[in-house]
Design a protein around this motif. Structure first.
Motif, PDB file in Angstrom:
ATOM      1  N   GLU A 218       0.961  -1.271  -0.024  1.00 27.20           N
ATOM      2  CA  GLU A 218      -0.009   0.049  -0.025  1.00 27.20           C
ATOM      3  C   GLU A 218       0.934   1.415  -0.101  1.00 27.20           C
ATOM      4  N   ASP A 226      -7.318  -1.393  -7.740  1.00 30.59           N
ATOM      5  CA  ASP A 226      -6.867  -2.579  -7.187  1.00 30.59           C
ATOM      6  C   ASP A 226      -5.559  -3.312  -7.076  1.00 30.59           C
ATOM      7  N   GLU A 229      -4.109  -4.483  -3.903  1.00 31.56           N
ATOM      8  CA  GLU A 229      -4.588  -5.811  -3.522  1.00 31.56           C
ATOM      9  C   GLU A 229      -3.865  -6.827  -4.425  1.00 31.56           C
TER      10      GLU A 229
END
Length: 382
Positions: A218, A226, A229
């Protein structure tokens, strides 16, 4: 956060302003430019990171300037001002303060240069006995190697440190190897130059890992909403390709004949601003009340917040703190932030072991040398 950012900028610029006004102003333009250049570079790197242009090069520039230039300037300023203050009452104190400031600043610069150029490579293997009265008899003498906070992105494509780390771990002949989080800085791609070396890690009872805050990817820019992720999924996939068992709020039972111990692993459990996705209750589901349990949890603050008051976990292994990559004797500024930040801690028959880690987001270590932990379980009393 804004307060600390403003405080940092002031601590960076005020010493520059003091020395420039007192000693540099009036000299050549070149000297003035050279004097302000390091702080300008540090602020530019900080601004670029805040804008999302995160990169290992920016981190290196920022920390090098901070440690090897800004901190020595701050120390000189403190001693110089102190000497001037005393000089209003004691003749010659101002000059003595300037000299003392120069000596301290040069010494600090030399120490931080050593930490930046060599200290982060000074790999140490530490042997620690973990003594427990209720350790199953078959596990007396059981050897666990823990390593943590590798942050492979900091090494770029240079695999020499990771290769040396793996060789030292293998030479320790552990029964089990555990990694307690922060394998990368911001991207799964950072692993590419190091996969071959890391794939050599093997132990009779396996290699186990858990997730640290950096492993969620992150902290870097991504091309899609996304992206973080997807990168996190890739970090997990590559660990599994290495043969590592990634424990995502899960447990594993290790057996020796009729005896057994249970290894638990949770995702990161932290205080803000760090992500917190761990589920200790899920990890412990189905684990018998009398089992000898070892928990892998990246952040040691998890121990007092949940592990101690809500479980009977006997031993917790953590990392995360790095001991702030700076230690003088028993002191580290890390102690101002974490009550447990390095080594073995006990509360009755419950134990926490915190590794100060092997890497860091910046290539610097002084005193808190990179560590491999060899933990030998012993049955008995202290």
């Amino acid at each position: 956060m804004a307060f600390f950012l403003i405080l940092f900028v002031l601590l960076l610029l005020l010493p520059d302003a003091y020395v420039w006004l007192s000693f540099v102003r009036g000299t050549s333009v070149l000297w003035s430019v050279l004097w302000w250049l390091p702080s300008g570079l540090a602020l530019a790197a900080l601004g670029a990171a805040a804008a999302g242009w995160f990169g290992n090069g920016l981190v290196r520039i920022f920390f090098f300037v901070l440690l090897c230039v800004a901190v020595p300037k701050l120390l000189f300023t403190v001693f110089s001002l102190l000497g001037r203050g005393i000089g209003t009452f004691v003749h010659g104190a101002a000059a003595a303060g300037h000299v003392a400031g120069i000596v301290v600043a040069v010494a600090a610069c030399g120490a931080f240069l050593y930490g930046s150029l060599y200290g982060w490579k000074r790999l140490v293997v530490r042997q620690t006995d973990i003594v427990a009265a209720d350790l199953p008899e078959a596990f007396d003498g059981y050897r666990i190697v823990q390593f943590s906070d590798l942050h492979v992105g900091t090494f770029g494509r240079d695999d020499r440190f990771v290769r040396a780390l793996v060789e030292r771990i293998v030479a320790a002949e552990p029964d089990m190897i555990v990694f307690t989080g922060d394998l990368v800085n911001a991207s799964a791609a950072e692993l590419d130059p190091h996969l071959r070396s890391l794939s050599r890690l093997r132990a009779p009872d396996g290699v186990y890992s858990v997730i640290g805050n950096h492993d969620y990817c992150e902290y870097g820019p991504h091309g899609s909403p996304d992206g973080a992720e997807l990168d996190f999924e890739e970090v997990k996939r590559r660990q599994r390709e290495l043969g590592w068992d990634v424990l995502l709020n899960e447990s594993r039972t290790i057996r020796r004949g009729t005896d057994s111990l249970v290894l638990l692993g949770v995702e990161n459990v932290s205080r803000p601003p760090f992500p917190s996705r761990g589920d200790l209750r899920k990890a412990m589901s189905g684990v018998g009340a009398g089992a000898f349990t070892i928990l892998l949890s990246h952040d040691p603050s998890h121990w007092r917040r949940e592990v101690l008051p809500e479980t009977n976990v006997r031993l917790t292994l953590s990392g995360h703190t790095h001991a702030m990559q700076f230690r003088l004797g028993g002191f580290s500024p890390c102690g101002w932030v974490y009550s447990e930040w390095e080594g073995l801690y006990r509360e009755g028959d419950r134990m926490l072991f915190v590794s100060s880690g092997a890497g860091g987001t910046a290539p610097f270590r002084l005193g808190a040398w990179p560590r491999i932990e060899v933990l030998t379980l012993r049955r008995g009393t202290r």
